[in-house]
Design an enzyme around this catalytic site. Sequence first.
Site, PDB file in Angstrom:
ATOM      1  N   GLY A  40       0.869  -1.186   0.000  1.00 15.45           N
ATOM      2  CA  GLY A  40       0.000   0.000   0.000  1.00 15.45           C
ATOM      3  C   GLY A  40       0.904   1.233   0.000  1.00 15.45           C
ATOM      4  N   ASN A  44       3.587   1.901   2.850  1.00 15.83           N
ATOM      5  CA  ASN A  44       4.992   1.747   2.425  1.00 15.83           C
ATOM      6  C   ASN A  44       5.783   3.022   2.727  1.00 15.83           C
ATOM      7  OD1 ASN A  44       4.284  -0.721   1.357  1.00 15.83           O
ATOM      8  ND2 ASN A  44       4.230  -0.029  -0.768  1.00 15.83           N
ATOM      9  N   ASN A 185       5.716   9.001 -11.404  1.00 15.90           N
ATOM     10  CA  ASN A 185       6.546   8.286 -12.370  1.00 15.90           C
ATOM     11  C   ASN A 185       6.091   8.649 -13.790  1.00 15.90           C
ATOM     12  OD1 ASN A 185       4.317   6.681 -13.025  1.00 15.90           O
ATOM     13  ND2 ASN A 185       4.973   4.966 -11.753  1.00 15.90           N
ATOM     14  N   THR A 221      10.190  10.583 -11.505  1.00 21.14           N
ATOM     15  CA  THR A 221      11.119   9.445 -11.487  1.00 21.14           C
ATOM     16  C   THR A 221      11.057   8.735 -12.837  1.00 21.14           C
ATOM     17  OG1 THR A 221       9.432   8.026 -10.470  1.00 21.14           O
ATOM     18  CG2 THR A 221      10.972   9.120  -8.979  1.00 21.14           C
ATOM     19  N   GLY A 223      12.683   5.616 -13.653  1.00 17.11           N
ATOM     20  CA  GLY A 223      13.219   4.247 -13.531  1.00 17.11           C
ATOM     21  C   GLY A 223      14.735   4.235 -13.441  1.00 17.11           C
ATOM     22  N   ALA A 250       7.256  -0.539  -4.944  1.00 19.99           N
ATOM     23  CA  ALA A 250       7.563   0.314  -3.776  1.00 19.99           C
ATOM     24  C   ALA A 250       8.832   1.144  -3.934  1.00 19.99           C
ATOM     25  CB  ALA A 250       7.605  -0.476  -2.464  1.00 19.99           C
ATOM     26  N   ALA A 251       9.481   1.071  -5.106  1.00 20.50           N
ATOM     27  CA  ALA A 251      10.659   1.938  -5.320  1.00 20.50           C
ATOM     28  C   ALA A 251      10.216   3.403  -5.253  1.00 20.50           C
ATOM     29  CB  ALA A 251      11.307   1.634  -6.664  1.00 20.50           C
ATOM     30  N   GLY A 252       9.069   3.705  -5.846  1.00 22.27           N
ATOM     31  CA  GLY A 252       8.548   5.080  -5.815  1.00 22.27           C
ATOM     32  C   GLY A 252       8.174   5.498  -4.394  1.00 22.27           C
ATOM     33  N   ASP A 253       7.747   4.526  -3.598  1.00 26.98           N
ATOM     34  CA  ASP A 253       7.378   4.840  -2.203  1.00 26.98           C
ATOM     35  C   ASP A 253       8.628   5.130  -1.377  1.00 26.98           C
ATOM     36  OD1 ASP A 253       4.729   4.387  -2.880  1.00 26.98           O
ATOM     37  OD2 ASP A 253       4.894   2.249  -2.437  1.00 26.98           O
TER      38      ASP A 253
HETATM   39  O1  RIB Z   1       3.621   1.440  -4.718  1.00 24.92           O
HETATM   40  C1  RIB Z   1       3.552   0.054  -4.531  1.00 24.92           C
HETATM   41  C2  RIB Z   1       2.241  -0.300  -3.895  1.00 24.92           C
HETATM   42  O2  RIB Z   1       1.205   0.000  -4.810  1.00 24.92           O
HETATM   43  C3  RIB Z   1       2.077  -1.756  -3.570  1.00 24.92           C
HETATM   44  O3  RIB Z   1       2.572  -2.093  -2.310  1.00 24.92           O
HETATM   45  C4  RIB Z   1       0.590  -1.975  -3.746  1.00 24.92           C
HETATM   46  O4  RIB Z   1      -0.074  -2.273  -2.564  1.00 24.92           O
HETATM   47  C5  RIB Z   1       0.063  -0.710  -4.393  1.00 24.92           C
HETATM   48  O5  RIB Z   1      -0.569   0.096  -3.509  1.00 24.92           O
END
Ligand code: RIB
Length: 308
Positions: A40, A44, A185, A221, A223, A250-253
């Site tokens: 999420g 994250n 992104n 971003t 990549g 989750a790289a963006g998170d």
């Molecule tokens: O950004 C990655 C997230 O997007 C995942 O963990 C998924 O749950 C979605 O929300």
Amino acid sequence: MGVKIAVIGGANVDMVAAAPRLPKPGETVIGTNFTIACGGKGANQAVAAARLGASVSFIGRVGDDMFGEMLERSLCEAGVDTTFLKRDSSSHTGVAQIYVAQGGENCIIVVLGANGRVSAQDVEGAEERIRCSDCLVLQLEVPEEAVTKALEIANRCGVRVVFNSAPAQDFALRLLSMCDVVTLNESEAMQMTGFAIGDLNDAMKAAIALREMGTKAVVLTIGEQGAIIADENDVEHIPAFKVNSIDATAAGDAFTAALAVKLCEGASLREAVLFANAAGALATTKLGAQPSLPYRSEVEGLISGAQR
Ligand code: RIB
């Protein structure tokens, strides 16, 4: 104690299937690996900011079910304050189906469940916490009314806003002028601007166009190529760190959380993006969202190793 960050957003349990490539519509591909992990975008980003040393509060909803318990435990284990995480018995915890191809590219379907019930009242209940924070971090996996209310509170109280415009939503354009920094992104930028992004030059044009839509700074971003900053002074490309990427989830998170933490610590936008590039790169080196989010020492290690 680290900088104080309030995160409002979605919490999901991710079902992650890895395969040599992503399936085409109507096709079945034999996978190589499967895992269930906490995810999420909001959760994250909260976990990532805490692992980077911030003192974090998470505002959101999960269902009153096993997955909700799993997510709450993961937030708590990272040291995130969950006072404003509601257990909602009227819906299920958010879930995401994630396909990951060799090399790390992914595609995701999210079913929002309880995330879709986060309300303006939930946010009002956490007003004092937002007011006392150095930064509000948000994304778009919760309803527009909750996001708007949070932005109103932050703007009224002079709290810095880092807004991750993900996943792409039409209403995001209306929010840009209420944010200090917007991260997104390429696919989200294409949807927001209508530009086709094929190369670095296109990405720079999209970042400038987004900034001209009303926000102070945009960080796009791109990549493996890193990120582009567009602010009132300039547009600049900050290259990525080279790592062995296996899953971009989750790289963006990690990137957004790292950017927020470093800005709150007093770094310039350029310095913060460099730090965020390292956090984002490290998050691609492990399968799954929250299991892949790096700790501060790992991010600093990657940066100092690259400078040697
Ligand atoms: O950004 C990655 C997230 O997007 C995942 O963990 C998924 O749950 C979605 O929300």
